[in-house]
Each structure stands twice: as C-alpha cells, then as structure tokens.
Design a protein around this motif. Structure first.
Motif, PDB file in Angstrom:
ATOM      1  N   GLY A  66      -0.020  -4.569 -13.000  1.00 51.42           N
ATOM      2  CA  GLY A  66      -0.116  -5.006 -11.608  1.00 51.42           C
ATOM      3  C   GLY A  66      -1.402  -4.604 -10.921  1.00 51.42           C
ATOM      4  N   ASP A  67      -2.214  -3.761 -11.555  1.00 53.96           N
ATOM      5  CA  ASP A  67      -3.486  -3.363 -10.961  1.00 53.96           C
ATOM      6  C   ASP A  67      -4.422  -4.572 -10.877  1.00 53.96           C
ATOM      7  OD1 ASP A  67      -2.525  -0.800 -10.872  1.00 53.96           O
ATOM      8  OD2 ASP A  67      -3.874   0.005 -12.397  1.00 53.96           O
ATOM      9  N   LEU A  68      -5.274  -4.546  -9.866  1.00 53.96           N
ATOM     10  CA  LEU A  68      -6.287  -5.578  -9.685  1.00 53.96           C
ATOM     11  C   LEU A  68      -7.653  -4.916  -9.751  1.00 53.96           C
ATOM     12  CD1 LEU A  68      -4.677  -7.458  -6.663  1.00 53.96           C
ATOM     13  CD2 LEU A  68      -4.612  -8.143  -9.059  1.00 53.96           C
ATOM     14  N   LYS A 102       0.133   3.233  -6.691  1.00 51.48           N
ATOM     15  CA  LYS A 102      -0.178   4.148  -5.589  1.00 51.48           C
ATOM     16  C   LYS A 102      -0.476   3.419  -4.277  1.00 51.48           C
ATOM     17  CE  LYS A 102      -2.206   7.569  -8.691  1.00 51.48           C
ATOM     18  NZ  LYS A 102      -3.435   8.266  -9.057  1.00 51.48           N
ATOM     19  N   ASN A 103      -0.514   2.065  -4.308  1.00 51.73           N
ATOM     20  CA  ASN A 103      -0.892   1.258  -3.147  1.00 51.73           C
ATOM     21  C   ASN A 103      -2.219   1.767  -2.566  1.00 51.73           C
ATOM     22  OD1 ASN A 103      -0.638  -0.855  -1.351  1.00 51.73           O
ATOM     23  ND2 ASN A 103       0.666   0.269   0.064  1.00 51.73           N
ATOM     24  N   LYS A 131      -3.621   2.098   2.113  1.00 50.75           N
ATOM     25  CA  LYS A 131      -3.082   1.165   3.111  1.00 50.75           C
ATOM     26  C   LYS A 131      -1.816   1.703   3.760  1.00 50.75           C
ATOM     27  CE  LYS A 131      -2.454  -2.693   1.083  1.00 50.75           C
ATOM     28  NZ  LYS A 131      -2.289  -4.055   0.606  1.00 50.75           N
ATOM     29  N   ALA A 132      -0.949   2.331   2.989  1.00 55.69           N
ATOM     30  CA  ALA A 132       0.313   2.829   3.529  1.00 55.69           C
ATOM     31  C   ALA A 132       0.084   3.908   4.586  1.00 55.69           C
ATOM     32  CB  ALA A 132       1.194   3.366   2.406  1.00 55.69           C
ATOM     33  N   LYS A 133      -0.841   4.824   4.335  1.00 57.04           N
ATOM     34  CA  LYS A 133      -1.130   5.910   5.277  1.00 57.04           C
ATOM     35  C   LYS A 133      -2.214   5.528   6.283  1.00 57.04           C
ATOM     36  CE  LYS A 133       0.091   9.536   2.000  1.00 57.04           C
ATOM     37  NZ  LYS A 133      -0.414  10.634   1.169  1.00 57.04           N
TER      38      LYS A 133
END
Length: 185
Positions: A66-68, A102-103, A131-133
């Motif tokens: 799923g990594d880009l 890890k987003n 992005k989450a934090k």
C-alpha cells in the motif's frame, strides 16, 4: 538393439526429470517492484466535503503493502481549514514516499516548506509529514534553515504544525537579521 534403445530413452528421461527437479528447487525470484505506476498524478484529499490537501507528482508507484513512492518529486499543498481554496502551506521535495501503515509522508532531497500568508520558508534535506497528527518534523540531527521576512534561523531538528505557522528548532545555531529592502525613491 531394442533393449539398448529402451535403456537410452529411460536414461534420458531420468536425466531430464533430475534437471527439472533441480530447477524447481533452485532460488525462487520474488518481484518486489511497483504493482502500478501512474504519471502526472493529482490527488485531492478532503474531509467533510472540504478540500484539505492536494498532492501532485510526475510519477507515482504503488506497492503491494500500500505504500506509494514518488521517485521524480512530489508537492503537497495544504489548504485553509475553512474549506476555501486558500493555499496555506506547500511542501516540495525531489523524492517522496507515503508509508500507508504509519499514515506518514517522508520527503527527501531539497525539501522546501513555504507558509504563504506569513511568508516563511524552511529548507532541509529530509522531512516527515504526519497527516493524522497534522505535524511536520525532521530528525533531530537534520540541518534546517528558516527564512522569515525579518530573519534567517538555522539549526538542527524542527517540529511544526502542518501550516508552518508555529514551529520550533530543536537545536538553534544562529539567528541573522534579514537585509531590509531599500526604500523606493
């Protein structure tokens, strides 16, 4: 004569079977490259129908986990929280990676952060964007240079909000006054 022919055929069959067995037990090649490549990428990320981020890149590679990866550079544009298309901050780099687990965005090579409204700019060689934090930061040993309209700041390690309106250099090295523009005559 038939017995000789039969022996040769059986011997050849055994040799071929033996070769096939060796090939099957040999090293197995596992493909670890990208599953998909996309050129001229423009990804819009929104929340509650409000545009939050825009990511642009000349090449995006997607991997099995799923990594880009953005091997030819990446630019992330952060918009104002009110949903208007007002650019607050931009992050650019020669290389980027999005770690899906890890987003987290990892950006390397001539990384530049620019807060448009406050005219602040930061330069470094590696940056992380969570992005989450809603944080951007560097490793504590990474050299950073921040330029504001009135001063240049240098040091090692940086943490900041995603808008780069509030930041902290972990080990400051120097503060230098920016040269003032000569008054127009």
């Amino acid at each position: 004569m038939n017995w000789l022919r039969f022996s040769v055929v059986v011997l050849a069959a055994l040799l071929l079977a033996s070769c096939d067995k060796k090939a099957a037990n040999g090293p197995k090649l596992v493909y670890s490259g990208p599953l998909m490549e996309t050129t001229n990428v423009r990804t819009l990320i929104s929340d509650s129908a409000k545009l939050k981020y825009q990511l642009t890149a000349p090449l995006e590679q997607q991997f099995e986990n799923g990594d880009l990866i953005y091997p030819k550079g990446v630019k992330v544009t952060i918009y104002s929280a009110d949903g208007q298309k007002t650019v607050i901050n931009t992050l650019t780099a020669k290389y980027g990676k999005q770690d899906k687990a890890k987003n987290l965005y990892i950006m390397r090579g001539n990384v530049q952060v620019a807060n448009v409204p406050q005219q602040q700019r930061m330069e470094t060689e590696e940056l992380f964007f969570d992005k989450a934090k809603q944080l951007i930061y560097t490793d504590s040993t990474m050299f950073v240079k921040v330029t504001t309209p009135t001063e240049y700041l240098t040091g090692y390690g940086l943490t900041a909000n995603q808008n780069f309106s509030r930041y902290r250099i972990l080990r400051p090295e120097g503060i230098f006054a920016a040269p003032q523009a000569a008054p127009a005559q």
